[in-house]
Enzyme design. Sequence first.
Site, PDB file in Angstrom:
ATOM      1  N   ASP A  53       0.831  -1.217   0.000  1.00 40.85           N
ATOM      2  CA  ASP A  53       0.000   0.000   0.000  1.00 40.85           C
ATOM      3  C   ASP A  53       0.863   1.265   0.000  1.00 40.85           C
ATOM      4  O   ASP A  53       2.027   1.247   0.402  1.00 40.85           O
ATOM      5  CB  ASP A  53      -0.863   0.052   1.275  1.00 40.85           C
ATOM      6  CG  ASP A  53      -2.010  -0.948   1.239  1.00 40.85           C
ATOM      7  OD1 ASP A  53      -2.075  -1.770   0.308  1.00 40.85           O
ATOM      8  OD2 ASP A  53      -2.830  -0.905   2.163  1.00 40.85           O
ATOM      9  N   HIS A 104      -6.087   2.490  -3.904  1.00 40.41           N
ATOM     10  CA  HIS A 104      -6.047   2.747  -2.453  1.00 40.41           C
ATOM     11  C   HIS A 104      -6.843   4.015  -2.131  1.00 40.41           C
ATOM     12  O   HIS A 104      -7.264   4.202  -1.003  1.00 40.41           O
ATOM     13  CB  HIS A 104      -4.582   2.902  -2.037  1.00 40.41           C
ATOM     14  CG  HIS A 104      -4.347   2.738  -0.555  1.00 40.41           C
ATOM     15  ND1 HIS A 104      -5.077   1.897   0.244  1.00 40.41           N
ATOM     16  CD2 HIS A 104      -3.434   3.320   0.280  1.00 40.41           C
ATOM     17  CE1 HIS A 104      -4.635   1.964   1.497  1.00 40.41           C
ATOM     18  NE2 HIS A 104      -3.656   2.832   1.546  1.00 40.41           N
ATOM     19  N   HIS A 108      -4.670   9.914   0.912  1.00 42.01           N
ATOM     20  CA  HIS A 108      -4.728   9.006   2.064  1.00 42.01           C
ATOM     21  C   HIS A 108      -5.494   9.676   3.193  1.00 42.01           C
ATOM     22  O   HIS A 108      -4.910  10.179   4.141  1.00 42.01           O
ATOM     23  CB  HIS A 108      -3.299   8.658   2.484  1.00 42.01           C
ATOM     24  CG  HIS A 108      -3.202   7.314   3.133  1.00 42.01           C
ATOM     25  ND1 HIS A 108      -3.566   7.079   4.436  1.00 42.01           N
ATOM     26  CD2 HIS A 108      -2.776   6.120   2.646  1.00 42.01           C
ATOM     27  CE1 HIS A 108      -3.358   5.810   4.721  1.00 42.01           C
ATOM     28  NE2 HIS A 108      -2.885   5.191   3.645  1.00 42.01           N
ATOM     29  N   HIS A 199       3.970  -2.338   3.008  1.00 41.55           N
ATOM     30  CA  HIS A 199       3.998  -0.983   2.426  1.00 41.55           C
ATOM     31  C   HIS A 199       5.289  -0.783   1.641  1.00 41.55           C
ATOM     32  O   HIS A 199       6.377  -1.070   2.155  1.00 41.55           O
ATOM     33  CB  HIS A 199       3.892   0.065   3.536  1.00 41.55           C
ATOM     34  CG  HIS A 199       2.582   0.027   4.269  1.00 41.55           C
ATOM     35  ND1 HIS A 199       2.322  -0.889   5.253  1.00 41.55           N
ATOM     36  CD2 HIS A 199       1.446   0.757   4.108  1.00 41.55           C
ATOM     37  CE1 HIS A 199       1.080  -0.719   5.690  1.00 41.55           C
ATOM     38  NE2 HIS A 199       0.527   0.277   5.019  1.00 41.55           N
TER      39      HIS A 199
END
Length: 260
Positions: A53, A104, A108, A199
């Site tokens: 991610d 995603h 964020h 990640h």
Amino acid sequence: MVNRCAAAAVAAASAGALWHIGPAATWLPQVRERFAPGLDGRGSPGHIALTFDDGPDPDTTPRFLDALDRLGVRATFFVLGERLLDDRRLARGMLDAGHELGVHGWSHQKPWFPEPHREAADLARTADAISDLGAAPPTWYRPPYGILTAGRRRAAARARLRPVLWTAWGRDWRPAADRRSVLADLSRRLTGGATVLLHDSDYTSTPGSWRTTLDALPDLVSWCRAAGWRVGTLGDHGVGRTRTAVQETAVEEGRDLGTP
Ligand SMILES: [Zn+2]
């Protein structure tokens, strides 16, 4: 009267907030296993899905691509639309190397307040940014922080994306994480069919945490292979036997789209 109206408004707001954030309880593995087993991305028993991610990151993602190339492994990268647009060449290179790109989000963000229109637009434009690279439209959506609100679920359905979280994580974002802790955390839930969360960027993690993830990668792949599991993308994981987000939404809305 004023008090009654105020109480009704508070009750309505509370119900709205619960409707919005309640489904996000699937963030908890125990809740997910019990109430939303299709959400954790469990696949074929002989396969492990490797997922990353928060990229693409021009400083760190290429190091992961090199490491994966050396290991002969392809993975699924859940990318942020705004970061992808910063370096489309890198994203194109990921596809050319055989990796899979999932959504995603555009940025964020934590979804504490319902913003259905913005969420739907953000997922759609991230999916479009991936498709514009010349790839097939993306299949997968993993919300930031794994928080799948009702609004995000609907936004995913509208963008024809399938939400997927994970079954095992390395908690590689923590300041205290090191190679051993990442492997130990993964090992607790690493079984055949697992979907692994790591990640490839420290965008929202402890600065430099990507080094820990990169260090743990060869051992993780060796473990899996020693156990007889192939390691690859979600697309090769055999997750297709449960309902898609589109179908789940249709069922919620009383429509029937037939068998998956
Ligand atoms: Zn993230």
